[in-house]
Structure formats: C-alpha cells, structure tokens
Design an enzyme around this catalytic site. Structure first.
Site, PDB file in Angstrom:
ATOM      1  N   CYS A  50       0.823  -1.217   0.000  1.00 30.86           N
ATOM      2  CA  CYS A  50       0.000   0.000   0.000  1.00 30.86           C
ATOM      3  C   CYS A  50       0.857   1.268   0.000  1.00 30.86           C
ATOM      4  CB  CYS A  50      -0.875  -0.004   1.240  1.00 30.86           C
ATOM      5  SG  CYS A  50       0.113   0.167   2.737  1.00 30.86           S
ATOM      6  N   CYS A 147       7.238  -9.753  -1.484  1.00 24.88           N
ATOM      7  CA  CYS A 147       6.792 -10.314  -2.760  1.00 24.88           C
ATOM      8  C   CYS A 147       6.771 -11.825  -2.573  1.00 24.88           C
ATOM      9  CB  CYS A 147       7.752  -9.937  -3.890  1.00 24.88           C
ATOM     10  SG  CYS A 147       7.343 -10.778  -5.437  1.00 24.88           S
ATOM     11  N   SER A 330       7.055   7.921  14.778  1.00 27.56           N
ATOM     12  CA  SER A 330       7.910   8.856  15.515  1.00 27.56           C
ATOM     13  C   SER A 330       8.672   8.156  16.626  1.00 27.56           C
ATOM     14  CB  SER A 330       7.041   9.961  16.099  1.00 27.56           C
ATOM     15  OG  SER A 330       6.124   9.393  17.007  1.00 27.56           O
ATOM     16  N   ILE A 331       9.724   8.821  17.050  1.00 30.60           N
ATOM     17  CA  ILE A 331      10.529   8.306  18.162  1.00 30.60           C
ATOM     18  C   ILE A 331       9.685   8.295  19.435  1.00 30.60           C
ATOM     19  CG2 ILE A 331      11.570  10.624  18.487  1.00 30.60           C
ATOM     20  CD1 ILE A 331      14.083   9.270  19.559  1.00 30.60           C
ATOM     21  N   ARG A 408      20.667  -7.196  17.901  1.00 28.10           N
ATOM     22  CA  ARG A 408      19.297  -7.725  17.852  1.00 28.10           C
ATOM     23  C   ARG A 408      19.320  -9.051  17.092  1.00 28.10           C
ATOM     24  NH1 ARG A 408      15.424  -6.333  13.750  1.00 28.10           N
ATOM     25  NH2 ARG A 408      13.956  -5.525  15.271  1.00 28.10           N
ATOM     26  N   GLN A 748      -8.521 -20.059  -8.897  1.00 35.85           N
ATOM     27  CA  GLN A 748      -7.782 -20.857  -9.877  1.00 35.85           C
ATOM     28  C   GLN A 748      -8.696 -21.870 -10.566  1.00 35.85           C
ATOM     29  OE1 GLN A 748      -4.479 -21.227  -6.486  1.00 35.85           O
ATOM     30  NE2 GLN A 748      -3.857 -22.348  -8.285  1.00 35.85           N
ATOM     31  N   PHE A 779      -0.917 -20.004  -5.621  1.00 32.57           N
ATOM     32  CA  PHE A 779      -0.085 -21.051  -5.022  1.00 32.57           C
ATOM     33  C   PHE A 779      -0.934 -22.230  -4.518  1.00 32.57           C
ATOM     34  CE2 PHE A 779       1.623 -16.784  -3.886  1.00 32.57           C
ATOM     35  CZ  PHE A 779       2.468 -16.693  -4.969  1.00 32.57           C
ATOM     36  N   ARG A 892       1.330 -25.134  -3.505  1.00 38.13           N
ATOM     37  CA  ARG A 892       2.416 -25.328  -4.486  1.00 38.13           C
ATOM     38  C   ARG A 892       3.332 -26.495  -4.107  1.00 38.13           C
ATOM     39  NH1 ARG A 892       5.924 -20.073  -6.450  1.00 38.13           N
ATOM     40  NH2 ARG A 892       6.391 -20.792  -8.537  1.00 38.13           N
ATOM     41  N   GLU A1239       6.083 -25.585 -10.127  1.00 35.39           N
ATOM     42  CA  GLU A1239       6.211 -26.132  -8.779  1.00 35.39           C
ATOM     43  C   GLU A1239       7.531 -26.839  -8.495  1.00 35.39           C
ATOM     44  OE1 GLU A1239       1.960 -27.588  -7.434  1.00 35.39           O
ATOM     45  OE2 GLU A1239       2.301 -27.984  -9.546  1.00 35.39           O
TER      46      GLU A1239
END
Ligand code: FAD
Ligand code: FES
Ligand code: FES
Length: 1310
Positions: A50, A147, A330-331, A408, A748, A779, A892, A1239
């Site tokens: 978006c 993606c 924001s922080i 981290r 599908q 898929f 898939r 596949e």
C-alpha cells in the site's frame, strides 16, 4: 474547516466535519478515488503493498520533502496540505509508463503484480533520496516490501539498474541487453526529464498558509504546546466519557489493531507542534522532539559524527520496521508504545544504554525531565500526558575509552521483524578494565527494556578475563528471564549471554580496543546480492522460446491492472466478512453481537439458513465430494465458516465480525480429534481411492534382509505452510436478470466455482457466470479455498438482491484458509555398508483436516517426489486422517515438497549412521535409467530424457562443489562462532497434463483475441499463450506475422464463454493452454490457407484478414486440448547446491550461495521459467527455514499476521543466486518439447535445509568437544522450518558458557 490535499496532481477538498478521523488514506484511495494501484494486503504495515509517496512543502524554505508511507496506517486527516503520489501517478498506460515500470517489466520483476505498485513507489522514493543512488542503496530500496512470487532477485536487479555505480554486466537477465553483447547503460529505458513526476502541485503550495483551526472537530491539530494543553484541559474538564487520542504517525495501529475499532471522541494530531519537532544539538548532547520520525532521527544522528555512538544508534534504528514505517512513525510514539503497552521496542533498549532522558508534559505536573529508565518503570502514561522531547547525551568527551554496541536477533537481518531479544551495551574501559558500563536488554518477553544493574556493578572495576565473563554471564541468567508464555523462551534467554560475550570478548583477545575506541568484533554485514543466469534461447519455434517480458507487466507495475477488488463497486454494493468457528467441535446455539446491539452498518448475517430452497449448503465441490459452506448444527473445526456478516462498508463488516459472539455448547459431545494419532486411534480416516494409491516397488522384506545396517522406526514430523498470496481471498457477486448471477472471483478454478455456486443457489448452471481476469497470487490456495468465498457472496447477493463483495482480511484469511498438509512419518531403512540403500518402509499419517478436499492426491505426490532415489525396494502405508482441524489445501508442490524432504532426511540419517558424507549417499543412490523405469514405469520416458544424473555431475563442476566442500571444511576448522555447510540435492517431480480449452478469434483489423481455460496467476500463462498463438498463426508465413505477438490480447476467463476451463494448477496449465490455442490456430490456418493461395503472391496479414472478412471465413476457432492417452505424466529434473553459514550465538542462517540447474526442456519462455524457478525456490526456502505455522491446542492459527508469520524478504534469499536452465532437447510428446517450471523448483530449497544441517553438525561436534562428551552427536534431526531458535537449540543454547568453561579448563591445564 476543510481538508485539502492532492492525489496524483488532482485536488481534493473534504469537509473535516464529514470525515471519520479514523479513516485511513488507503480506505480513501481505494473506496473514494479511481486510484486503485494502492493495494491492501496486510493492513498492518508489514508488507508494503500500500506504499505511496507523501510530499510536504515547506513554505519558508520553499522545498518539497518526499517520502514513502504505508497508506494502510496513515490517517486521511494527517495528510492535510500534503500531496500523494501513487504508482499510476508516476506513469500509466495513457500518459506513458514511468521508467521504473518499464524496468520492472524488462527485468521480469513482476509476476502476479500485486506487490509491484508498492515496489515501484518504494524504488522511486529511494531514487529521490540519494543524489547518487548506489548499488548498496538499491538493495535496500525495497527491503520491507514483500513479494511472494519472484524471489526478489529480479526486483533487486531492476533497482540496481538505476545505480550510478552499477556494472551493467552484473545485472541479471533482462530484455534490454543480452549478456555478452556490448551492453551499454544507454540500452536501458531512461528517465525522461519531461515526464518527471511533479510530486507537489503548485496549487497546493498556495493553500498552505491558510490558517488551520480544527478545534471544533473530532480531528484537531494544535499548533503549540500551550494550545494543546488548553485543548487537553477542556477535554479533561468535560470528560464525561470523552475519550481522546494523541496521534503522531498512527503506525502503532499496525500492531494494536483493536485501536482501529475504538471510536475516540477526539483525535489530536500533535505533529504540528514546533516544540515537538525540534532536533537541537548542545554541548551535552542532542534533544529530539517526540514527533520527529525515526527516519529523521537516523539522519540527524548520522550527521553528528563527533559522537561515534550515534552512528551505531542510527544503524540499529535502520532495522526498526521498514523505511515506509520509519518515515512516518515517531521516536516518541515508539517510546510511548513501549512504556504504556509493553511493546517490544528497539528504541527503548538502545536509548536506555545510551543514557537518554525524556521530557514529559502532564496537565498536573507541568514539564518534567526523567531518565528513560524512570520513564519505562513508571506507571503507564495517561491519555493527557505528553512526551515532548527525548535527550541523548554525548559520551565522547569522557576521558576513558568508550565501547558501544547494539545487537538484535530477528528472523530478518535487515529489519521488518521484531527482535527475539535486543541489547545495547556501553562501557568505559581503561587498559582492558571496565570502569563502568550500562547493559540494556529488551524485547525478550519483558514488560519493558531493562538495565542489568547487578551485572553492571559486578563488571565495574574488573579486568575482563574468561572467568570474569563467565561469572557475569551466570549472573545475567538470573535477570534476563522472559515472562511465562513468551514464545521461544529458552532461546531468547540464551541470546543475552551471547551478546554480552560478543561485546566484551575483544577485551580478552586484544590488549587494547581498536584505535577508534570501538569494538573489534563488529556485526558482520550481509554480503551484497549477486547472481548469474544461464538461459538457453531456442528460436526453433519463434516467437515461442523467446524470453519476452511478461504480458501486462508495466500495467501491473503502474497499478492499473485490475484485480477483483479493483473492480469499481456497483451501485448499492454491500460488503461481507466471515464469522468463523473458534471451537473445533461444538454445537452452534446462536450468534449475537457484543453488548447485544447490532454494530454500525450491519444489514444481515447470512448463514446456512439463507441457502435458497432447492439449493444445497455446499461451499466446495471437487471430484472427492462436497464440503459445507456454512456450519449447520455443529462446527467441525476452528476456522470453519459459520456466517457472513453483511454491512454497508468492508470496515463495518470486519468490525461486526470481530464483535460477533457465537454461542457454543460442548456438553455430551465426544472430544474433538486434534492429532493424527487420535484419528488413527478412533479410526477416523478418509478412504484413499485405489487408483490414487501409489504403487509399491519391489520386495522390502527381501531388501531389508539384504541390508548390512538398518535404522528402524525413525520418526519425522512436518508442519504446515500458509500460502501468503499478496491478494487475499476475494469475490464480488452481482445478481442479474431472471434470477441469474455474475460472480467475479479471484480463483484458480472458475469452472468448479461455477458449479458450486449453481448447486448452492439451486439454479441451472447457465444462470451462473464466473469471471476471473487475474489473480494476485494463488499457489494452490485459490483452487479449493476460493470457492466458499465466492459462494458465500453469491448466497448473500441472492438473498439481499444487491451486489455483495468481500475482501477477506489477512487474519481471517490465515485462520480460515489453511495451508500444507502436516504429517507424521515413521520409516525403517536398510542399507549396505557402502551406503547403498536396499529397502525403505514408510508409515505416513497425513492430517487432512475435517473434510477430504483434495487430500487424496497427497500420497501419490509424496511418493512421486520421494522416489527420486533408488531405494532398492519401497513400501508404504498411508493413513489420511480425518481430524477436527482446518481442512488442508493443496499448496504449491503439495506432498511433493514433503516427499523430497523425507527422502533427504533418510539420506542424512543413513550418512550419519555410517559416518559418510550425505553427498556420497545421495550419489550412490541416484537412479540409473533402469531403476528410474522400475520406480516410475512409463512416466520415466525415453532413456535420453533422463537428464538427472548428468545434471548432478554438471552442477558439481559448474558450482565447484568439491572445491567448496574443502573450503567449507577449512572455514569450519578456523572459525569458532560461525560454521558453514554445503549440500547438493537432486529432485524429480512428476507432472501430469490435463484437458484444457482455448479459443482464438481474429478481429477485422488483424488483432487477435484469445481465451483460455487457464488463469493468469502471475506464472506467465498469458505470455506463453500469446507466443504460441504468434508461432502457430505464423505458420501462414504471410507478411507481418513475425510481429503478430504485439497484436494478441488474452482476455479474462468467463465460464459462460469458455466452458470446461478445468483448473489452474499442477504446473502444466500454461502448457495445456498453449496446446489448446495451437489447435485453434491450426484450424484458422487451414481456413486461411486457401485464401492465401488464391492471392497468388505475397500478402500481408492485415490484407489476408480483410479478405477473409469479405468472404465470411470463420475467424474464430475453439478447441479442447486433451493429452494423448499415454503418457499424460512426465518427470522434471533439477539439482541445487546451497552453501550456508550459521551464527552460533544467534542461530541465524545466511544462505551464502545457491546454484540451480533445472531442466526446462525447450523452454516456451525462458524468462518466465527463470522467474518460476527463482520464485518457487524462495517460497520453498520459506517453508524449510522461516515460516512457522503455529496453532493452539485446538487448531486456531496463532501466527496470523505479518508480525508473526515471516515469509522470505530480500535479505533472506541466497546472497549469490545462480540459475542455469538446461535445454534438454526435443520431445515429441510434450508441448513443443517444453517442460513445467511452476512447482518443481520449490523442492530444490531442501538444499538449504540440508546445508544448514551440515553446518549444525559442525557446531555440535565442536560443542561436544568443549563439553568432553564422547558420543558423536551427529544422529539428530533438523526440524522444518529450521528457524533461528531451532538452529541455536541444536547448536547448544549454552554454547558461550560451554566455550568459556572449556577455555578456562584449557588455560588451567597450561
Ligand atoms: C510493521 C511495523 C514494524 C515495526 N517494527 C518495529 C521494530 O522492529 N522495533 C521497534 O522498536 N519498533 C517497531 N515498530 C514500532 C514503530 O517504531 C512505531 O509504530 C512508531 O515509532 C510509532 O510512532 P507513531 O508516531 O506512529 O506513533 P502513534 O501510532 O501515533 O502513537 C503511538 C501511541 O503513542 C501515543 N503517542 C504518540 N506520540 C506521543 C507523544 N509524543 N506523547 C504522548 N503520547 C504519544 C499515541 O496516542 C499512541 O497511543 C514497528 C511498527 C510497525 C508498524
Ligand atoms: S497493506 Fe499496508 S503495509 Fe501491508
Ligand atoms: S509479483 Fe510480487 S507478490 Fe506477486
């Protein structure tokens, strides 16, 4: 008071009093404007579909500031006087596409296209950000954008193509320049300066200075702290239930989703307050206004070079969320989330170590400065309390050496994932002695970030030695303890010692810290991405075989490609949301809403009672039987559809579904069956039709008796995987004349949806019409599971006689749709001392869920892929378990991926038990053609078609496998904290051809329109079909047919126009559709040939068609391709080599390199096939390494969002990704000698898992040596997915402690 803004240069003015302040920018764009390029995929800031460009104008400086934001979290009222640019605003089919769109197309970087507009805007913004855009920046340009189709590599190459420092020869396969040609930068489409996008229109600049007075409205934007205070005081004084919310970026609602449903009386935008926007440097440090966005904080900290620590803080902050969140979040908002709601913040932890303080303004106490520590420990901030600024002190002026580092551990190295644990340490040291230190830890399942003061005190004044560190770590263990119920509890705890060790270890190693005063052991940056593609171009069937760009890719990039939810809402349209069961087996007594009042906008609750007379309550129908649409008296599993609540907007419908309360009764009911074991115990099994039961091979008793060794009753368990198509399930049903109905369905399987809708409504099939243009990723998830969505809309539309659409939200989709089949496998294997396997016996319990769906196909798929090795003899017993769990769908490579994994797990076990290399066992058990024919019968094809064993050797050479095995060995000998593994894995994947229809029609201007049964899901079906039509009509050899492809348009599937569409799946629909249109073209050619002959000389295509029209030649031909009787099945082959590196402190796996060799036959379009290979591989990588599908004990999916379900991102794909497509030559029985690619390559990702196991093996050897344990520790199984906690656990949660203990033992012996 008006809200004025621009979208793609168009002015919008809204009366503020008419705007619901909780409306998001995305809702406005998608529902109120024609700009549909902004896609909704997650609605929580976690995917980037978006993303839009937001531009602000500064009238004083007269500058425009452009940055990306996620429109699903940005509130519409926040964009007053801003300008928004969406992907179609960058360029479009009418005014010309933007260069970015062209490059996405030319680099084959768009498949289903649902992510592409967001990617395009992210890239555009990154290009604006840097005066000199480099390859480094190009790699980060789309980090955070998800993606599910491409595997990212081509997207990164499209981004890199804009980099100033790119070597064009290093770019991946594209349509602009051929490898080997003298390829110049200027062969790429360039940014045309005349088409430069004006992100901020002039007219809006003039409006900026107009006064803003919004005090009277629910949304208000005070211009100073005083004004805000006055407003808050008034609100408080009148606070008879008056609720108020301070808004900065509003990104917190991505995490706290219930916030969106709360209806505040006042929304106070605090971003215009000058005092809260400052970035002020003074001699003691820097003061940052609370509404300053994280991106601006990063930029400011990077600027203050004198304080080196700030660079580290900035680098860590770059891993918070994605750029499009940091640009608006924001922080202050982050710290308030951490303080008030225990958000697992990075900001809080790193600023805690940095000694930050917070200035708070409260109505009662005025302005107060507190340390961040006091702030975090204090009672939750009240609604009227305001964080004004944050101060971060300078440390560099202090006399002693300063060490500062942040850490981290998170599933994605570059951010877009919350940390399992984060930490930041600051220490002042003198001659290896710690003068004092600050040790902060957070996000590990604690209320807020903490400082470990006991450890700080313990270390202060001490010279760091192994023993001191060891004691500090023991002490630390008492404090960094996650709260009960935290996931991966032991793993999170184990990270703290690891990070502390990393930080202080250099003080033991080095006499002195490095000259710049910083830690020597810097976290290792990820290697840059690089790749190579070897693509055979086959011009025998031109234009088939050409790597032409995907049909419609630019349209997808600009966002103009129309998906179901982009179809403008018909008049009177209503919206539906599902109410699903939260009990696995219970009587449904009734449905009501919280507080017993009907929520806003609700018109109906549709249940099984609304299925019309003469219809049936079915939501799915396939060869193996129907499934109910709505639960009737009893629920059969959690996630079962109980009802569809219908309202005037999608938001109202979703809110109402959340407010619905289903009353259940479980008294006197049998307990639900929630495991495969229980199903077997209760004989709750589905029958597997004999013709679908795979064939056993040879005599396993004999094979076992011939074996030198046997492993008996070994067990493997495999979990599920969710589709994570970017477009969730969606449909729009529109009642039509004479009791007929049109349903636009993202599916599908239109033919089957058609039949289900007709049966459910009890109307003849000729009164139903299903239209599917394109699908935003399927898929397999939109084969069966799209049917109930379309049918529920149809039932509601039929009942209400109004159009009804639904766009299922991500959480509901994840809970209701299900995924792969989980299974339990028990096997016994016999083998010779050489490693030659003589027999394999399997017992496999498959969890099919509550209904059979397509589960009956799974056994043969498992065995089809598992037979890739010559097991000597093979026997199996399948049980298809009927449980009270979600019915599983075919995802898939359904069953095939499990089959390949089972095979590899067995090979690894055999190798370990013989202390041989797994690669040796694989090679020794690869099929000869004779054994292949024994295992696959006629599917094995001709001897020359069996390419696998030569591919195994070929890839061994091209990937330098043997050489790298030695290098990996050397690496492991000389590295303690990182281990590498390398693995080569073969695959065999049987596919079958199905009947598929097609129609080709030629129009009077010579253009061609094509219909096919197959659906364009992103797999390039339309592109291949166009090429095939071009080829087949090209047989006429009249003038102009070589360019015919440009005149061909493939149109949407319409079940009344093209019957017998069958289903799109099983990897062969593109081939089948190509075969069908070829038959049609042959008919047309036959009809046109006489005309050509009559013309006596050369004739152009257009002339020929004009004559055909004049002479009434039938220029429309349809046909049904049916595969020849034998064999309908053929085998696909591939080999992959993957090399990984694991970090023993965090369990992080980096895929250093993957080399793939895949046999595509004579590829119909190698660019499309390359995309399928890479995309499938990365989806497989998700299954094997990342995607944890967790449910509670009753089967409710807990990993139900982008926060918890982690599909691969650009930073988790192989750093070096090489693919070679093999052209294995001619085969008469296949479609122009091509092979499938959709596949099979997914299975190749098993190579990453196997390589990881090799690396873990090395780590375990080392750990055992440290611990002085004698057993080899090599008989272990690496579960799927091999996430960080899983890897770390197998490498030893106590690695650091064991190392220190071992080292101190060694030292004391010296
Ligand atoms: C997808 C995603 C991933 C993320 N990943 C991470 C991560 O890995 N690590 C991490 O640390 N963070 C992460 N975050 C959190 C992110 O940093 C915060 O959402 C963001 O900083 C909040 O800022 P905001 O301006 O949008 O706050 P808002 O949403 O506007 O406000 C948050 C809350 O604070 C209140 N508030 C805001 N400002 C003030 C103020 N000045 N005074 C008093 N109250 C105030 C609001 O009323 C609200 O209750 C992630 C967020 C998203 C959406
Ligand atoms: S839809 Fe907004 S980030 Fe996913
Ligand atoms: S092309 Fe990216 S999600 Fe389909």
């Amino acid at each position: 008071m008006s809200l004025v803004f621009a979208i793609n240069g168009q002015r919008f003015e809204l009366d503020l009093s008419s705007v619901d302040p909780s409306t998001t920018l995305l809702e406005f764009l998608r529902y109120e404007t024609p700009f549909k390029s902004v896609k909704l995929s997650c609605g929580e800031g976690g995917c980037g579909a978006c993303v839009v460009l937001l531009s602000k104008y500064d009238p004083v400086l007269q500058t425009v500031e452009d940055f990306t934001v996620s429109s699903c979290l940005t509130l519409l009222c926040s964009i007053n006087h801003c300008s928004i640019t969406t992907s179609e605003g960058l360029g479009n089919s009418r005014d010309g596409f933007h260069t970015i769109h062209d490059r996405f197309s030319g680099f084959h970087a768009s498949q289903c296209g649902f992510c592409t507009p967001g990617m395009s805007v992210s890239l555009y913004s990154a290009l604006l950000d840097f005066s000199e855009f480099t390859v480094l920046e190009a790699e980060k340009a789309v980090s955070g954008n998800l993606c599910r189709c491409t595997g990212y590599r081509p997207i990164v190459d499209a981004c890199k193509s804009f980099a100033a420092d790119v070597d064009i020869e290093d770019l991946g396969f594209n349509s602009f320049c051929k490898k080997g040609d003298s390829c110049k930068n200027n062969s790429l489409p360039r940014c045309d300066s005349e088409k430069r996008v004006c992100s901020f229109p002039e007219f809006l600049k003039d409006e900026i200075n107009k006064s803003v007075d919004s005090g009277m409205h629910r949304w208000c934007s005070p211009g100073s702290v005083e004004e805000l205070q006055r407003l808050l005081r008034t609100c408080k004084a009148n606070s008879d239930g008056l609720s108020i919310k301070l808004i900065a970026g509003n990104t917190s609602t991505g995490y706290y989703k219930d916030e969106r449903e709360r209806n505040y009386n006042k929304y106070v935008d605090i971003t215009r307050i000058p005092e809260m926007k400052v970035i002020r440097e003074n001699e003691n440090g820097v003061e940052i206004g609370a509404v300053v966005t994280i991106s601006k904080v990063i930029a400011a900290l990077k600027e203050i070079r004198v304080e080196k620590m700030f660079g580290k803080l900035a680098a860590h902050m770059e891993k918070i969320a994605a750029r499009f969140i940091r640009n608006f979040g924001s922080i202050g908002g982050n710290l308030v989330m951490a303080q008030r709601k225990q958000f697992p913040s990075d900001m809080a932890t790193i600023l805690l170590a940095a000694g930050a303080s917070v200035n708070i303004m409260s109505l009662s106490r005025g302005l107060e400065k507190v340390t961040l520590e006091q702030f975090l420990q204090g009672p939750p901030l009240e609604a009227y309390d305001l964080v004004v600024t944050i101060e971060i002190p300078f440390w560099h002026r202090q006399s002693s050496e300063l060490l500062f580092e942040t850490y981290r551990a998170a599933p994605r190295p570059n951010g877009s994932a919350l940390a399992y644990l984060n930490a930041a340490f600051l220490a002042r040291v003198k001659d290896r002695m710690v003068v004092n230190c600050r040790l902060a830890f957070g996000a590990y399942g604690t209320k807020h970030a903490i400082r470990c003061k006991e450890v700080e005190e313990f270390l202060s004044g001490k010279v760091i030695t192994d023993n001191v560190l060891s004691e500090a770590i023991t002490l630390l263990g008492k404090f960094v303890v996650p709260e009960e119920g935290t996931s991966n509890l032991a793993y999170r705890s184990s990270l703290a010692p690891g990070f502390l060790f990393k930080f202080f270890h250099s003080l033991i190693l080095a006499e002195k810290p490095s000259s710049n005063g910083f830690h020597l052991d810097q976290p290792k940056p990820l290697p840059m991405l690089s790749s190579s593609q070897h693509i055979p171009i086959n011009d025998e069937f031109f234009p088939v075989g050409e790597p032409v760009a995907k049909s419609g890719a630019s349209l997808q990039a600009s966002g103009e490609a129309v998906y179901v939810d982009d179809i403008p809402a018909p008049t009177n349209c209503l919206y539906g949301a599902f109410i699903y069961s939260t009990k696995p087996y219970a009587k449904v007594k009734g449905i009501c809403f919280k507080e017993n009042s009907v929520p806003d906008g609700v018109l109906a609750v549709i249940s099984y009672k609304d299925v019309p007379k003469g219809g049936q309550n079915i939501g799915m129908k396939f060869s193996f039987g129907p499934e109910p649409l709505f639960a009737e008296d009893f629920t059969l599993h959690v996630g079962q559809c109980i009802a569809l609540v219908v309202a005037d907007t999608q938001r109202h419908a979703d809110t109402a579904a959340n407010l619905a309360i289903v009353e259940y009764e479980t008294e006197d009911l049998e307990p639900p069956i929630l495991s495969v074991e229980d199903a077997v115990k209760n004989s709750s099994l589905f029958e597997i039709y004999p013709f679908l039961y795979p064939q056993q091979v040879g005599d396993t008793s004999k094979g076992m008796s011939e074996a030198d060794h046997r492993i008996l009753s070994s067990e493997i368990r495999l979990g599920s995987q969710y589709f994570f198509y970017m477009e969730t399930q969606t449909a729009l049903a529109v009642p039509d004349e004479d009791n007929s109905i049109v349903v636009y369905s993202s599916c599908q399987t239109p033919q089957y949806v058609h039949s289900v809708v007709a049966t459910c409504l009890g109307i003849p099939e000729n009164k139903v019409r299903i239209i599917t243009r394109r699908v935003g990723g399927g898929f397999g998830g939109k084969a069966v599971k799209a049917m109930p969505v379309a049918t529920a809309c149809a039932v509601a539309a039929n009942k209400l006689q109004r159009p009804v659409r639904t766009y299922v939200n991500r959480k509901t989709d994840m809970i209701m749709t299900g995924g792969r089949h989980p299974m339990k496998i028990t096997y016994s294997v016999g083998f010779k001392s050489t490693g030659k396997i003589t027999a394999l016996e399997l017992e496999i319990l498959i969890d099919a869920g509550a209904t059979v769906g397509l589960s009956m196909l799974i056994p043969s798929n498992i065995i089809g892929a598992l037979k890739k090795y010559n097991w000597g003899a093979l026997s199996f017993d399948f049980k298809l378990c009927k449980t009270n769990l979600l019915s599983k769908a075919i995802m898939r490579a359904p069953g095939d991926v499990q089959g390949t994994y089972i095979a590899e797990a067995i090979i690894e076990n055999v190798a370990s038990s013989l202390s041989l290399e797994a690669d040796t066992i694989r090679k020794i058990n690869l099929h000869t053609y004779e054994s292949l024919a024994l295992f696959y019968n006629r599917g094995a094809g001709e001897p020359h078609e069996y390419t696998l064993s030569s591919m195994w050797d070929k890839l061994g050479v091209s990937s330098k496998f043997e050489e790298r095995v030695s290098l990996v060995r050397e690496f492991n000998e000389s590295n303690i904290w990182r281990k590498r593994g390398i693995s080569r894995v073969p695959i065999i994947y049987p596919v079958s051809m199905f009947a598929t229809p097609g129609r080709v029609s030629v129009l009077s201007d010579g253009t061609v329109v094509v219909e096919v049964g197959g659906i364009e899901l992103g797999q390039g079906l339309w592109t291949k079909v166009k090429q095939m039509v071009g080829y087949a009509l090209g047989m006429l050899q009249c003038g102009g047919t070589e360019k015919l492809v440009d005149k061909i348009r493939v149109v949407q599937s319409d079940t009344l126009s093209m019957v017998q569409g069958n289903f799109t799946g099983g990897s062969t629909t593109s081939e089948g559709s190509c075969a069908a249109v070829r038959l049609c073209c042959e008919t047309l050619v036959k009809r046109l040939k006489p005309l050509m002959e009559k013309s006596g000389g050369p004739i152009s295509w257009n002339n020929l068609i004009s004559q055909a029209y004049a002479q009434s030649v039938n220029l429309s031909a349809s046909d049904l391709y049916t595969p020849e009787e034998t064999p309908t099945q053929y085998l696909n082959y591939g080999v992959a080599v993957s090399e990984v590196e694991i970090d023993l402190v965090t369990g992080q796996t980096t895929v250093l390199q993957t080399d793939i060799l895949y046999d595509s036959g004579k590829s119909l379009n190698p660019a499309v096939d390359l995309g399928q290979i890479e995309g499938a591989f990365v989806q497989g990588l998700g299954f094997f390494m990342l995607e944890e599908y967790i449910t509670d004990s009753e089967g409710l999916v807990l990993t139900d969002s982008t926060w918890t379900y982690k599909i691969p991102t650009v930073d988790t794909i192989p750093r070096q990704f090489n693919v070679e497509i093999l052209n294995s030559g001619r085969h008469e029985k296949r479609i122009l000698s091509s092979k499938a690619s959709g596949e099979p390559p997914l299975l190749l990702a098993a190579s990453v898992h196997c390589a990881t196991r090799e690396a873990v093996k090395e780590a375990r050897k080392q750990l055992r040596m440290w611990k002085g344990v004698n057993d080899s520790g090599l008989m272990f199984q690496l579960p799927v997915p091999a996430t960080m906690p899983v890897v770390k656990e197998l490498c030893g949660l106590d690695t650091v402690e064991s190392y220190l203990e071992w080292k101190s033992g060694v030292n004391s012996r010296l």
